[in-house]
Write an enzyme that holds these catalytic residues in place. Structure first.
Site, short mmCIF file in Angstrom:
data_model
loop_
_atom_site.label_atom_id
_atom_site.label_comp_id
_atom_site.label_asym_id
_atom_site.label_seq_id
_atom_site.Cartn_x
_atom_site.Cartn_y
_atom_site.Cartn_z
N ASP A 144 -2.36 5.83 -5.13
CA ASP A 144 -3.34 7.02 -5.80
C ASP A 144 -2.71 7.95 -6.87
O ASP A 144 -3.16 8.59 -7.50
CB ASP A 144 -3.83 7.96 -4.72
CG ASP A 144 -2.91 8.70 -4.15
OD1 ASP A 144 -1.85 8.05 -3.66
OD2 ASP A 144 -3.21 9.96 -3.80
N PHE A 188 0.69 -1.28 -0.03
CA PHE A 188 -0.01 -0.07 0.00
C PHE A 188 0.81 1.37 0.11
O PHE A 188 1.97 1.36 1.04
CB PHE A 188 -0.68 0.17 1.23
CG PHE A 188 -2.01 -0.88 1.25
CD1 PHE A 188 -3.14 -0.49 0.84
CD2 PHE A 188 -2.01 -2.16 1.92
CE1 PHE A 188 -4.47 -1.40 0.77
CE2 PHE A 188 -2.82 -3.01 1.88
CZ PHE A 188 -3.98 -2.66 1.53
N ASP A 189 0.49 2.46 -0.82
CA ASP A 189 0.80 3.58 -0.62
C ASP A 189 0.25 4.07 0.71
O ASP A 189 -0.73 3.44 1.03
CB ASP A 189 0.64 4.24 -1.62
CG ASP A 189 0.83 5.93 -1.57
OD1 ASP A 189 1.90 6.15 -1.28
OD2 ASP A 189 -0.15 6.63 -1.91
N LEU A 190 0.75 5.18 1.47
CA LEU A 190 0.13 5.67 2.51
C LEU A 190 -0.73 6.99 2.06
O LEU A 190 -1.93 6.71 2.30
CB LEU A 190 1.32 6.02 3.63
CG LEU A 190 0.97 6.50 5.05
CD1 LEU A 190 -0.18 5.36 5.63
CD2 LEU A 190 2.19 6.66 5.76
N ASP A 191 -0.22 8.03 1.94
CA ASP A 191 -0.87 9.01 1.69
C ASP A 191 -1.90 9.07 0.56
O ASP A 191 -1.20 8.74 -0.72
CB ASP A 191 0.08 10.36 1.50
CG ASP A 191 0.89 10.49 2.78
OD1 ASP A 191 0.62 11.39 3.60
OD2 ASP A 191 2.28 10.15 2.57
#
Length: 230
Positions: free
Chosen positions: A170, A11-14
């Protein structure tokens, strides 16, 4: 399909797990004031969530005719850690997605351009850190923030089979970083990248809402098993 321990999700975070724009933009505005500038409120800063810090700070300072990038980065870290990082709620339904994947035995990782120690603090603050098997992030000085290298580090350090891995993010950096490592990538539309950006980057699929993410993850792993070299 039911997922299992051979499956790995990064997963990306932001903009993927946490809604972090407001805290980041607020911190940038504080930095500009510290440097003697009045923030231009007409300047759309949504794009700042995702790129490495040095790159985005340099771009913003250029708008003000300023080149004090390293001074600005130090100021940003101070403002973000004292205030901005606390304005980073988890997107609705993302906690349930992470808990479900963990319960099914999926190996979970975070690959973020944020410094690793800061990402860990945020995950701990939001009660999510225990679900992740590892975290790949930038160094404390913000170096090593490029997504291809961050994703490669997870694959290497945790002996992840890239055909059993999926990156979720995203921004175009997440998609291109995954594909540079021959890993499938889902683009999510509730974050800070546009549909056009994610399509142009070559996302394997797009997901509109967090509530639809689990089904999309299952579909990607089913497709990978049906076409292992596709």
């Amino acid at each position: 399909m039911r997922l299992h321990q051979s499956h790995t999700v990064l997963f990306d975070l932001d903009g993927t797990i946490i809604r972090s724009r407001d805290g980041i933009v607020e911190s940038i505005h504080a930095v500009l004031r510290d440097l003697g500038h009045e923030p231009d409120m007409s300047m759309d800063l949504t794009w700042v969530v995702g790129p490495p810090l040095e790159e985005l700070i340099g771009h913003i300072l250029a708008h003000y005719g300023d080149d004090r990038v390293h001074e600005a980065m130090a100021l940003y870290r101070r403002h973000y850690e004292s205030g901005g990082m606390h304005k980073s709620p988890v997107f609705e339904h993302m906690r349930e997605v992470i808990e479900t994947l963990s319960a099914e035995g999926v190996r979970l990782f975070v690959a973020t351009s944020k410094p690793r120690y800061l990402a860990r603090k945020i995950l701990h603050m939001r009660g999510l850190v225990q679900y992740f098997d590892g975290l790949s992030g930038a160094r404390e000085d913000e170096s090593g923030a490029e997504k291809p290298e961050l994703i490669a580090a997870v694959l290497r350090e945790y002996a992840v089979n890239r055909e059993d891995a999926l990156m979720i993010g995203d921004r175009r950096f997440d998609i291109s970083g995954a594909h540079a490592n021959h890993v499938r990538a889902l683009g999510v539309l509730w974050g800070y990248g546009t549909r056009e950006e994610l399509v142009q980057a070559g996302a394997d699929a797009l997901v509109s809402q967090p509530a639809e993410l689990l089904a999309a993850i299952r579909q990607q792993f089913a497709a990978a098993e049906a076409h292992p070299h596709g």
